[in-house]
Design an enzyme around this catalytic site. Structure first.
Site, mmCIF file in Angstrom:
data_model
loop_
_atom_site.group_PDB
_atom_site.id
_atom_site.type_symbol
_atom_site.label_atom_id
_atom_site.label_comp_id
_atom_site.label_asym_id
_atom_site.label_seq_id
_atom_site.Cartn_x
_atom_site.Cartn_y
_atom_site.Cartn_z
ATOM 1 N N ASP A 1 22.129 45.071 7.376
ATOM 2 C CA ASP A 1 20.848 44.870 7.172
ATOM 3 C C ASP A 1 20.741 46.157 5.992
ATOM 4 O OD1 ASP A 1 17.993 44.864 7.820
ATOM 5 O OD2 ASP A 1 18.295 45.000 9.317
ATOM 6 N N HIS B 1 16.416 47.977 17.873
ATOM 7 C CA HIS B 1 16.048 47.682 16.126
ATOM 8 C C HIS B 1 15.030 48.519 14.930
ATOM 9 C CE1 HIS B 1 19.001 45.557 12.623
ATOM 10 N NE2 HIS B 1 17.640 45.322 12.283
ATOM 11 N N CYS C 1 14.869 43.033 5.007
ATOM 12 C CA CYS C 1 14.777 41.134 4.775
ATOM 13 C C CYS C 1 14.480 40.868 4.185
ATOM 14 C CB CYS C 1 14.471 41.372 6.476
ATOM 15 S SG CYS C 1 15.576 39.413 6.448
HETATM 16 P P1 HMG Z 1 19.553 25.907 5.556
HETATM 17 O O1 HMG Z 1 19.207 25.446 4.094
HETATM 18 O O2 HMG Z 1 18.532 24.943 7.010
HETATM 19 O O3 HMG Z 1 21.015 25.058 6.494
HETATM 20 O O4 HMG Z 1 19.646 27.233 5.952
HETATM 21 P P2 HMG Z 1 22.032 23.251 5.809
HETATM 22 O O5 HMG Z 1 22.942 23.638 6.714
HETATM 23 O O6 HMG Z 1 21.309 22.815 5.368
HETATM 24 O O7 HMG Z 1 22.888 24.728 4.535
HETATM 25 C C1 HMG Z 1 22.771 24.381 3.260
HETATM 26 C C2 HMG Z 1 23.273 25.039 2.618
HETATM 27 O O8 HMG Z 1 24.104 26.446 3.033
HETATM 28 C C3 HMG Z 1 24.663 24.323 2.387
HETATM 29 O O9 HMG Z 1 25.564 24.018 1.115
HETATM 30 C C4 HMG Z 1 25.363 25.164 3.476
HETATM 31 O O10 HMG Z 1 27.218 24.677 3.089
HETATM 32 C C5 HMG Z 1 24.858 26.096 3.571
HETATM 33 P P3 HMG Z 1 25.438 23.566 -0.242
HETATM 34 O O11 HMG Z 1 25.753 22.278 0.741
HETATM 35 O O12 HMG Z 1 24.091 23.124 -0.658
HETATM 36 O O13 HMG Z 1 26.435 23.781 -1.359
HETATM 37 N N1 HMG Z 1 25.493 26.990 5.177
HETATM 38 C C6 HMG Z 1 26.724 28.461 4.381
HETATM 39 N N2 HMG Z 1 27.459 28.323 3.686
HETATM 40 C C7 HMG Z 1 27.914 29.590 4.626
HETATM 41 N N3 HMG Z 1 27.611 30.443 5.545
HETATM 42 C C8 HMG Z 1 27.282 29.727 6.213
HETATM 43 C C9 HMG Z 1 26.291 28.534 6.319
HETATM 44 N N4 HMG Z 1 25.218 27.764 6.599
HETATM 45 C C10 HMG Z 1 25.540 26.716 5.949
HETATM 46 N N5 HMG Z 1 27.211 30.275 8.026
HETATM 47 C C11 HMG Z 1 21.217 28.439 6.829
HETATM 48 C C12 HMG Z 1 20.342 27.218 7.110
HETATM 49 C C13 HMG Z 1 20.816 29.524 8.184
HETATM 50 C C14 HMG Z 1 22.311 28.963 6.429
HETATM 51 C C15 HMG Z 1 19.950 30.041 6.253
HETATM 52 O O14 HMG Z 1 18.859 30.046 6.422
HETATM 53 C C16 HMG Z 1 20.424 31.163 5.985
HETATM 54 O O15 HMG Z 1 21.448 31.663 5.471
HETATM 55 N N6 HMG Z 1 20.216 32.355 6.250
HETATM 56 C C17 HMG Z 1 20.529 33.412 6.231
HETATM 57 C C18 HMG Z 1 18.914 34.545 6.650
HETATM 58 C C19 HMG Z 1 19.569 35.878 6.682
HETATM 59 O O16 HMG Z 1 20.535 36.225 6.486
HETATM 60 N N7 HMG Z 1 18.742 36.438 7.007
HETATM 61 C C20 HMG Z 1 19.190 38.499 6.984
HETATM 62 C C21 HMG Z 1 19.178 38.745 8.145
HETATM 63 S S1 HMG Z 1 18.547 38.890 9.931
HETATM 64 C C22 HMG Z 1 17.464 40.174 9.578
HETATM 65 O O17 HMG Z 1 17.536 40.598 8.781
HETATM 66 C C23 HMG Z 1 17.095 40.418 11.108
HETATM 67 C C24 HMG Z 1 17.869 42.094 11.942
HETATM 68 O O18 HMG Z 1 18.075 42.169 11.117
HETATM 69 C C25 HMG Z 1 16.920 41.909 12.826
HETATM 70 C C26 HMG Z 1 15.600 42.703 13.035
HETATM 71 O O19 HMG Z 1 15.797 43.512 11.870
HETATM 72 O O20 HMG Z 1 14.953 41.713 12.911
HETATM 73 C C27 HMG Z 1 19.103 41.029 12.359
HETATM 74 MG MG MG Z 2 17.011 44.400 10.735
#
Ligand code: HMG
Ligand code: MG
Length: 310
Positions: free
Chosen positions: A17, A208, A241
């Site tokens: 994070d 969190h 985030c």
């Molecule tokens: P999408 O665009 O809907 O997914 O993303 P997709 O299935 O259409 O794939 C798009 C591209 O991503 C493709 O690549 C996939 O291969 C690739 P391309 O063909 O375009 O080259 N892909 C991946 N690559 C690596 N690892 C993977 C993966 N999955 C697909 N796992 C997805 C959907 C969920 C993947 C995207 O929206 C994403 O990665 N989101 C992550 C967002 C994130 O990390 N946010 C921050 C963390 S959450 C947070 O901070 C909150 C927390 O701290 C708690 C709080 O504070 O509330 C936890």
């Molecule tokens: Mg967080």
């Protein structure tokens, strides 16, 4: 005075994070060094990276390298954030001890953060949980936007409780409640906890809290009063985030430790080692610490050095 827990488990999220929203990504070697320094402080639970799309969060690219090079301590659980099956497969390959899936209590944040509705995200987690079960991998859950959402406004405690219950029922051993935007105040937090613990035992919930409005420590104290005993935090108060505009860092681990020490609550964490980790990452990133305790102790040690010289 209400009974507080005897001990609290701190889940350190600074290397995930804390670094996922940087203007210039930190190299995997730096992230691994941070994890190693943190692992020498007595912390037993460290989130080391995330296997998400690097199109979405380039700052977490190379998390496999982080897991490869860290010097693992046998008593530390190293966690990886996994949004889907691909993420879980990568986490397993990397040798993470634990995975964390993340859902939102609000639709707007769910769409922006993981590009699907809440219901779709829960469906998406089913095969992720199945793969974890086959590999005996414990899974933690997160619920974001427990108080408010940058896109949808206020969240109700009932919305939070429903998603929390869904994650718990699908097999998350613990659900961490994210005040992603950091707008919450103690009374609101208590209401959320009351709603959640009607569906999930308090022993399986974690806090969190981001510190945008400076309420995180007050919210943690309120949570301890409700019986909660697991707190997520980030060294130096790093964090944010990419999909929560206006939100600042997590509560600082140093500040949480100072609070716990003052309350005679055991954590097993040593302040001195935390300060070393904080100094390292702040220097690498060229930023100042956001921990009040960290800053105060630094000033105090400067005064002591000066006095020694007189
Ligand atoms: P999408 O665009 O809907 O997914 O993303 P997709 O299935 O259409 O794939 C798009 C591209 O991503 C493709 O690549 C996939 O291969 C690739 P391309 O063909 O375009 O080259 N892909 C991946 N690559 C690596 N690892 C993977 C993966 N999955 C697909 N796992 C997805 C959907 C969920 C993947 C995207 O929206 C994403 O990665 N989101 C992550 C967002 C994130 O990390 N946010 C921050 C963390 S959450 C947070 O901070 C909150 C927390 O701290 C708690 C709080 O504070 O509330 C936890
Ligand atoms: Mg967080």
């Amino acid at each position: 005075m209400k009974m507080l827990p005897d001990s609290v488990r701190i889940v350190e999220v600074g290397a995930r994070d804390g670094l996922q929203n940087l203007p210039t990504p930190a190299a995997p070697e730096i992230r691994a060094q941070l994890v190693d320094l943190l692992s020498q402080s007595g912390l037993q639970h460290i989130e080391a990276g995330s296997f998400v799309s690097s199109n979405h969060v380039p700052q977490m690219a190379g998390s496999d390298q982080v897991f490869q090079v860290i010097k693992r301590q046998s008593d530390v659980v190293y966690t990886a954030l996994t949004p889907n099956l691909r993420g879980m497969e990568d986490a397993l390959k990397s040798g993470a001890d634990e995975a964390a899936v993340f859902a939102s209590a609000s639709e707007g944040f769910s769409q922006k953060n993981i590009n699907c509705s809440i219901a779709e995200s829960l469906k998406r987690f089913e095969p992720v949980m199945e793969l974890a079960r086959q590999n005996n991998m414990p899974v933690r859950g997160y619920v974001s936007c427990i108080i408010s959402c940058p896109y949808d406004g206020a969240t109700t405690p009932e919305q939070v409780a429903e998603v929390t219950k869904a994650l718990y029922q699908m097999g998350c051993y613990e659900v961490s409640l994210g005040d992603t935007v950091g707008t919450g105040t103690p009374l609101q937090i208590k209401k959320v906890l009351e709603a959640c613990c009607r569906k999930v035992p308090m022993a399986h919930l974690a806090a969190h809290y981001h510190n945008t409005y400076g309420q995180a420590l007050a919210n943690i104290y309120a949570s301890l009063e409700e019986g909660l005993a697991v707190v997520d935090s980030a060294v130096a108060g790093l964090g944010g985030c990419p999909y929560a505009p206006g939100a600042s860092g997590n509560v600082a681990t140093e500040d949480v430790l100072y609070l716990m020490t003052g309350l005679n609550i055991k954590t097993g964490v040593q302040m001195e080692k935390l300060l070393e980790a904080a100094a390292f990452i702040c220097q690498q990133l060229g930023i100042g610490s956001r921990s009040n305790t960290g800053l105060a102790l630094k000033e105090q040690s400067k005064r002591t050095i000066k006095q020694d010289r007189i």
